[in-house]
Design an enzyme around this catalytic site. Structure first.
Site, PDB file in Angstrom:
ATOM      1  N   ARG A 116       0.845  -1.208   0.000  1.00  0.00           N
ATOM      2  CA  ARG A 116       0.000   0.000   0.000  1.00  0.00           C
ATOM      3  C   ARG A 116       0.880   1.258   0.000  1.00  0.00           C
ATOM      4  O   ARG A 116       0.557   2.273  -0.619  1.00  0.00           O
ATOM      5  CB  ARG A 116      -0.900  -0.036   1.244  1.00  0.00           C
ATOM      6  CG  ARG A 116      -1.793   1.182   1.399  1.00  0.00           C
ATOM      7  CD  ARG A 116      -2.678   1.028   2.625  1.00  0.00           C
ATOM      8  NE  ARG A 116      -3.500   2.191   2.857  1.00  0.00           N
ATOM      9  CZ  ARG A 116      -4.361   2.308   3.859  1.00  0.00           C
ATOM     10  NH1 ARG A 116      -4.528   1.323   4.721  1.00  0.00           N
ATOM     11  NH2 ARG A 116      -5.073   3.407   4.012  1.00  0.00           N
ATOM     12  N   ASN A 167       1.392   1.492  14.884  1.00  0.00           N
ATOM     13  CA  ASN A 167       0.470   0.545  14.239  1.00  0.00           C
ATOM     14  C   ASN A 167       0.597   0.507  12.719  1.00  0.00           C
ATOM     15  O   ASN A 167       0.184  -0.464  12.095  1.00  0.00           O
ATOM     16  CB  ASN A 167      -0.983   0.812  14.669  1.00  0.00           C
ATOM     17  CG  ASN A 167      -1.480   2.156  14.207  1.00  0.00           C
ATOM     18  OD1 ASN A 167      -0.699   3.055  13.923  1.00  0.00           O
ATOM     19  ND2 ASN A 167      -2.783   2.311  14.118  1.00  0.00           N
ATOM     20  N   THR A 193       9.315   4.102  18.560  1.00  0.00           N
ATOM     21  CA  THR A 193      10.293   3.220  19.204  1.00  0.00           C
ATOM     22  C   THR A 193       9.784   1.783  19.252  1.00  0.00           C
ATOM     23  O   THR A 193      10.568   0.841  19.205  1.00  0.00           O
ATOM     24  CB  THR A 193      10.609   3.760  20.613  1.00  0.00           C
ATOM     25  OG1 THR A 193      11.132   5.080  20.432  1.00  0.00           O
ATOM     26  CG2 THR A 193      11.629   2.913  21.330  1.00  0.00           C
ATOM     27  N   GLU A 263      -2.629  13.613  12.784  1.00  0.00           N
ATOM     28  CA  GLU A 263      -3.625  12.549  12.656  1.00  0.00           C
ATOM     29  C   GLU A 263      -3.626  11.809  13.979  1.00  0.00           C
ATOM     30  O   GLU A 263      -2.657  11.125  14.313  1.00  0.00           O
ATOM     31  CB  GLU A 263      -3.266  11.588  11.520  1.00  0.00           C
ATOM     32  CG  GLU A 263      -3.145  12.237  10.162  1.00  0.00           C
ATOM     33  CD  GLU A 263      -4.468  12.706   9.589  1.00  0.00           C
ATOM     34  OE1 GLU A 263      -4.437  13.557   8.696  1.00  0.00           O
ATOM     35  OE2 GLU A 263      -5.532  12.242  10.047  1.00  0.00           O
ATOM     36  N   CYS A 297      -6.616   3.580  14.412  1.00  0.00           N
ATOM     37  CA  CYS A 297      -7.344   4.780  14.833  1.00  0.00           C
ATOM     38  C   CYS A 297      -8.772   4.740  14.305  1.00  0.00           C
ATOM     39  O   CYS A 297      -9.687   5.248  14.937  1.00  0.00           O
ATOM     40  CB  CYS A 297      -6.631   6.027  14.325  1.00  0.00           C
ATOM     41  SG  CYS A 297      -6.433   6.020  12.553  1.00  0.00           S
ATOM     42  N   GLU A 390     -10.492   5.349  24.091  1.00  0.00           N
ATOM     43  CA  GLU A 390     -10.055   4.578  22.928  1.00  0.00           C
ATOM     44  C   GLU A 390      -9.240   3.389  23.417  1.00  0.00           C
ATOM     45  O   GLU A 390      -8.134   3.575  23.920  1.00  0.00           O
ATOM     46  CB  GLU A 390      -9.183   5.486  22.048  1.00  0.00           C
ATOM     47  CG  GLU A 390      -8.711   4.824  20.791  1.00  0.00           C
ATOM     48  CD  GLU A 390      -7.713   5.680  20.006  1.00  0.00           C
ATOM     49  OE1 GLU A 390      -6.869   6.366  20.621  1.00  0.00           O
ATOM     50  OE2 GLU A 390      -7.748   5.620  18.772  1.00  0.00           O
ATOM     51  N   ARG A 450      -9.387   4.615   6.508  1.00  0.00           N
ATOM     52  CA  ARG A 450      -8.680   5.769   5.941  1.00  0.00           C
ATOM     53  C   ARG A 450      -8.741   5.784   4.419  1.00  0.00           C
ATOM     54  O   ARG A 450      -8.899   6.817   3.800  1.00  0.00           O
ATOM     55  CB  ARG A 450      -7.229   5.702   6.418  1.00  0.00           C
ATOM     56  CG  ARG A 450      -6.270   6.658   5.793  1.00  0.00           C
ATOM     57  CD  ARG A 450      -4.962   6.659   6.542  1.00  0.00           C
ATOM     58  NE  ARG A 450      -4.499   5.321   6.846  1.00  0.00           N
ATOM     59  CZ  ARG A 450      -3.298   4.835   6.519  1.00  0.00           C
ATOM     60  NH1 ARG A 450      -2.441   5.596   5.873  1.00  0.00           N
ATOM     61  NH2 ARG A 450      -2.938   3.614   6.854  1.00  0.00           N
TER      62      ARG A 450
END
Ligand code: NAP
Ligand code: G3P
Length: 502
Positions: A116, A167, A193, A263, A297, A390, A450
């Site tokens: 992608r 992620n 990290t 974001e 997210c 979240e 997204r």
């Protein structure tokens, strides 16, 4: 994993170096940060814990080289980005494998994250026309003539700091790098990290693609140690960041007057109306809530079902969830480890809080190592933390509602505003609800996500600042340069105009 000779220069054994001015170096700190596979705790590699002095040097180098890249013809910059896309595809298998190991993403998803990214590079190169400007004549306002001509064209901002999350460490740094390079900027990249290794390979890829030394640089180190120093550094001209809302808000405070593209987190709610197509809705909710174990997210993070559909929906979502395979990402199990044991403890605290306050456990609430079984909670109420926080883990709360107005109220009460979903056959009603939702994007009859990557992607409230997406990122990473020409009257043609005799 196959060790690729081209990449051997960037490390000694499992110790990766950082990348400055086209060279791979060890940090003077002498300190390394270890990256462990979140599934089995095996050491995947070590990265350099860079110092503030090394931050100064890397930004200085990026500045020194600005003109060389800015003045490179656009078609040559475009060629380099296309070449980088080819190289990403060429190395996609070993890169995907490394990504799977360092963040515990299922192998197939890790491979698609890499390909992608190549597609984003290609589509960015194809969008070079976005950098064209316009010519405006002055005679719109009284007192100004056509002899005043404004010419605008797009110029780079300077040095762009690109910071990515764990992620999508390759894709969400790549989606910043490609537009930044196209627009003619130089770059300092700081990977997360927990998951820096795959992204470090951009150093080799871009060099082989023809990006000159010093244009693209990579610094590694903990955000808690060098993050503030980097973001507040006067040598940084713009920051493109993806990560948590907490870090994003902090960054906005310390960055000063720099353009920001942020974001951040989300708490995307799926509003399911009585007439929704059940099979389609179930598919979207299960995939949306549990892919990469909910560490997205844009994951579906709340379901708000109307009374007539709630029981059937819950039953079917549970049936499909129980079919998800659980375990080793290398074996492509759908549910794998969360990024760290701290994250597992946080997710568990949200489940415990909900159960203590009266939520009904439908499935899950089991943990082995860093793997949490997909967990569905019914009868969740607004006094429970899971209604608002979240989890970034595989937990799906059902908050039953009895009107579209209530669904809108609960959706909008969130501090987040990334995406929302409406499942219904009534498109008119869906459109009206969509108008009311305070989010960046509303998906009708589809899961929050997204892509595709040329769509605008943005969040309101704590979910972000600015708009990502190929065209929008190019725009955010360049600015107008205006040159106004004041033509002299001397060259003006004297024209004979017709007048009509009355
Ligand atoms: P995070 O903890 O905020 O870290 C994100 C990045 O920020 C990492 O590279 C981190 O470096 C760095 N960082 C930490 N402190 C910093 C500081 N003071 N200054 C500058 N940089 C600093 O987020 P994460 O855990 O990686 O990602 C999960 C979160 O990101 C979730 O909330 C998720 O919703 C959000 N996310 C949003 C999107 C979106 O597009 N909206 C996409 C993906 C993820 P270290 O790793 O060294 O600490
Ligand atoms: O969490 C990363 C965010 O950008 C989601 O991307 O493609 O999984 O919807 P995606």
């Amino acid at each position: 994993m196959i060790d690729i000779p081209e990449f051997s220069i960037m490390k000694e054994g499992v110790n990766y170096k950082y990348y400055i001015d086209g060279k791979w170096k060890n940090s003077n700190s002498g300190k390394l940060i270890s990256v462990y596979n979140p599934y089995n705790s095996e050491l995947v590699g070590n990265v350099q814990a860079c110092t503030k002095e090394e931050v100064d040097n890397i930004i200085k180098i990026a500045h020194k080289n600005i003109e060389c890249w800015r003045d490179t013809p656009l078609n040559e910059r475009t060629n380099a980005i296309n070449k980088a896309a080819d190289l990403i595809v060429e190395f996609s298998e070993p890169l995907g494998y490394l990504l799977m190991k360092e963040i515990g993403k299922p192998l197939n998803s890790a491979l698609s994250e890499i390909t992608r990214t190549a597609e984003i590079f290609r589509a960015t190169a194809d969008s070079s026309f976005q950098l064209s400007g316009e010519t405006i004549l002055g005679d719109v306002f009284e007192g100004f003539s056509r002899e005043k001509v404004s010419m605008t064209y797009r110029v780079p901002l300077g040095v762009i700091l690109c910071i990515g999350p764990f992620n999508y460490p390759f894709n969400l740094t790549g989606s910043k790098i490609a537009p930044a390079l196209l627009a003619g900027n130089s770059i300092v990249m700081k990977p997360p990290t927990q998951g820096p290794l795959t992204a470090l390979h951009f150093g080799i890829i871009l060099e082989k693609a023809g990006v000159p030394p010093g244009i693209f640089n990579i610094i590694t180190g903990r955000g808690s140690e060098i993050g503030d120093y980097l973001t507040s550094h006067p040598g940084i001209d713009m920051i493109a960041f993806t990560g948590s809302s907490q870090t994003g808000k902090h960054l906005a405070k310390v960055a000063g007057m720099k353009p920001l593209l942020l974001e951040l987190g989300g708490k995307d709610a799926a509003i399911v109306l009585d007439d929704a197509d059940l099979d389609n809705t179930v598919k979207a909710i299960v995939s949306g809530a549990f892919s990469f174990s909910g560490q997205r997210c844009t994951a579906v993070k709340r379901v708000l079902p109307m009374p007539a559909i709630a029981d059937d929906l819950l039953k079917k979502v549970t049936e499909e969830t129980l079919k998800l395979s659980i375990g080793n990402p290398a074996e492509n199990k759908k549910i794998g480890p969360l990024i760290s044991s701290e994250q597992c403890e946080y997710v568990q605290s949200l489940i415990d809080d909900a159960l203590k306050k009266g939520a009904t456990l439908i499935c899950g609430n089991k943990r082995e190592g860093n793997v949490i079984w997909p967990t569905i909670l019914d009868n969740v109420t607004v006094d429970m933390r899971i209604a608002w926080e979240e989890p970034f883990g595989p937990v799906l709360p059902f908050i039953r509602i009895n009107s579209a107005e209530k669904a809108i109220e609960i959706s909008n009460k969130s501090e987040y505003g990334l995406q929302g979903m409406i499942f219904t056959e009534n498109i008119d009603l869906a459109f009206n609800i969509a108008q009311e939702l305070e989010v960046g994007t509303v998906q009708i009859n589809g899961q929050s996500s997204r892509g595709p990557d040329h769509f605008p992607f943005l969040g309101t409230k704590s979910s972000g600042l600015g708009t990502q997406g190929i065209k929008y990122s190019i725009e955010a990473m360049s600015r107008n340069k205006v040159v106004v020409i004041n033509l002299s009257e001397r060259g003006k043609l004297v024209k004979q105009c017709f007048t009509i005799d009355k």
